[in-house]
Design an enzyme around this catalytic site. Structure first.
Site, PDB file in Angstrom:
ATOM      1  NE  ARG A 244     -11.953   6.143 -21.579  1.00 37.98           N
ATOM      2  CZ  ARG A 244     -12.200   5.519 -20.431  1.00 37.98           C
ATOM      3  NH1 ARG A 244     -11.360   4.601 -20.000  1.00 37.98           N
ATOM      4  NH2 ARG A 244     -13.260   5.789 -19.714  1.00 37.98           N
TER       5      ARG A 244
ATOM      6  CB  THR B 268     -14.238  -0.378 -28.127  1.00 38.58           C
ATOM      7  OG1 THR B 268     -13.689   0.918 -28.443  1.00 38.58           O
ATOM      8  CG2 THR B 268     -15.231  -0.783 -29.202  1.00 38.58           C
TER       9      THR B 268
ATOM     10  CG  ASP C 227     -15.128  12.929 -18.637  1.00 42.05           C
ATOM     11  OD1 ASP C 227     -14.259  13.795 -18.871  1.00 42.05           O
ATOM     12  OD2 ASP C 227     -15.518  12.113 -19.485  1.00 42.05           O
TER      13      ASP C 227
ATOM     14  CG  ASP D  73     -17.255  15.945 -19.584  1.00 38.60           C
ATOM     15  OD1 ASP D  73     -16.908  16.489 -20.653  1.00 38.60           O
ATOM     16  OD2 ASP D  73     -17.990  14.939 -19.536  1.00 38.60           O
TER      17      ASP D  73
END
Ligand code: PRP
Ligand code: URA
Length: 209
Positions: free
Chosen positions: A104, A108, A200, A203
Site C-alpha cells: 500500500r 494514497t 501492522d 511488521d
C-alpha cells in the site's frame, strides 16, 4: 451480506485477542496467525467436493470419500498473507501455493503490484486468498481481480480482521467470492489502519518496523 461469513468460534476470538495485544512478540504472533488460519480454514473449506474411492481396509474393500478433482491453491497477499499459508497447508498438504505481491502506498493507500505468480491450471482449483488484514479493501480487490483475469473462478478470501469499509468494498467489487473473516472491527483511522486492529500485520509477523 451474502457470501460473507464471520468465523467467530471462541478459539478464534481468544487467539485474535492475544494478537491484538501489543505486548505479544513476533514468535507468538506468527504462531497465532498460523493457528487462526487453520481454524478458519477448517470452517471455510467445509464445501470442498468429495468423491468416493475404493480403499482396502484390513477388513474388506470399501468405497470411502476423498477430496475430489484438482486440489486447492493457497494464494497469500505478500507479505502478511504468507503467515497464514502453513495453517491452510496443515489441512490440505497437497495444495499448491501462488503469490501476489502488493504494497500500500503510505499516502494514497492504493495497492501497488510487485510480484504475481499463480499455480497452473488455476481454472479448476478452489483458490484461498489469504491476508490477515482487510482494511480499505484495495489490496484484496486487486488480488481477486488478478486471479480472475488469469482464469480463477472459485475464490475464497480469508482475513483475520476486517474493517467494515474493506468488507463492503470487496463484497461489492466481487460479490461472487466467498469472504471469511474472524472479526469486523470498528473503523479505519486517517492512515487507513484498522482500529482497534492489531497494528501492522506484516511488521509484527516478520519483526520489521
Ligand atoms: C497490509 C495488509 C494488506 C493490506 C490491507 O499490507 O497485509 O495486504 O495492507 O490494506 P488495504 O485493505 O487497505 O489494501 P501492506 O501493504 O502493509 O504490505 P506488507 O504486508 O508487505 O507489510
Ligand atoms: N495493514 C495492516 O497491516 N494493518 C492495518 O490495520 C491496515 C493495513
Amino acid at each position: 451480506m451474502k457470501n460473507v461469513t464471520i468465523l467467530d468460534h471462541p478459539l478464534i476470538q481468544h487467539k485474535i485477542s492475544i494478537l491484538r495485544n501489543k505486548a505479544t512478540g513476533t514468535n507468538e504472533f506468527r504462531s497465532l496467525i498460523e493457528e487462526i488460519a487453520m481454524l478458519m480454514g477448517y470452517e471455510a473449506l467445509r464445501d470442498l467436493p468429495l468423491e468416493d474411492q475404493e480403499v482396502e481396509t484390513p477388513m474388506e474393500t470399501c468405497m470411502t470419500p476423498m477430496l475430489a478433482g484438482k486440489k486447492l491453491a493457497v494464494v497469500p497477499i505478500l507479505r502478511a498473507g504468507l503467515g497464514m499459508v502453513n495453517g491452510i497447508l496443515a489441512l490440505v498438504p497437497s495444495a499448491k501455493v501462488g503469490h501476489i505481491g502488493l504494497y500500500r502506498d503510505e499516502k494514497t493507500h492504493e495497492p501497488h503490484e510487485y510480484y504475481c505468480k499463480l499455480p497452473t491450471p488455476i481454472e479448476l482449483r478452489t483458490i484461498v486468498v489469504t491476508d490477515p488484514m482487510l482494511a480499505t479493501g484495495g489490496s484484496a480487490v486487486e488480488a481477486v481481480h488478478f486471479i480472475k483475469k488469469h482464469g480463477g473462478r472459485s475464490i475464497k478470501f480469508m482475513s483475520i480482521i476486517a474493517a467494515p469499509e474493506g468488507l463492503k468494498r470487496l463484497h461489492e467489487a466481487h460479490p461472487d467470492i466467498q469472504i471469511y473473516t474472524g472479526h469486523v472491527d470498528r473503523c479505519l483511522n486517517e492512515d487507513a489502519y484498522i482500529c482497534p486492529g492489531l497494528g501492522d500485520a506484516g511488521d509484527r509477523i516478520f519483526g520489521t518496523r
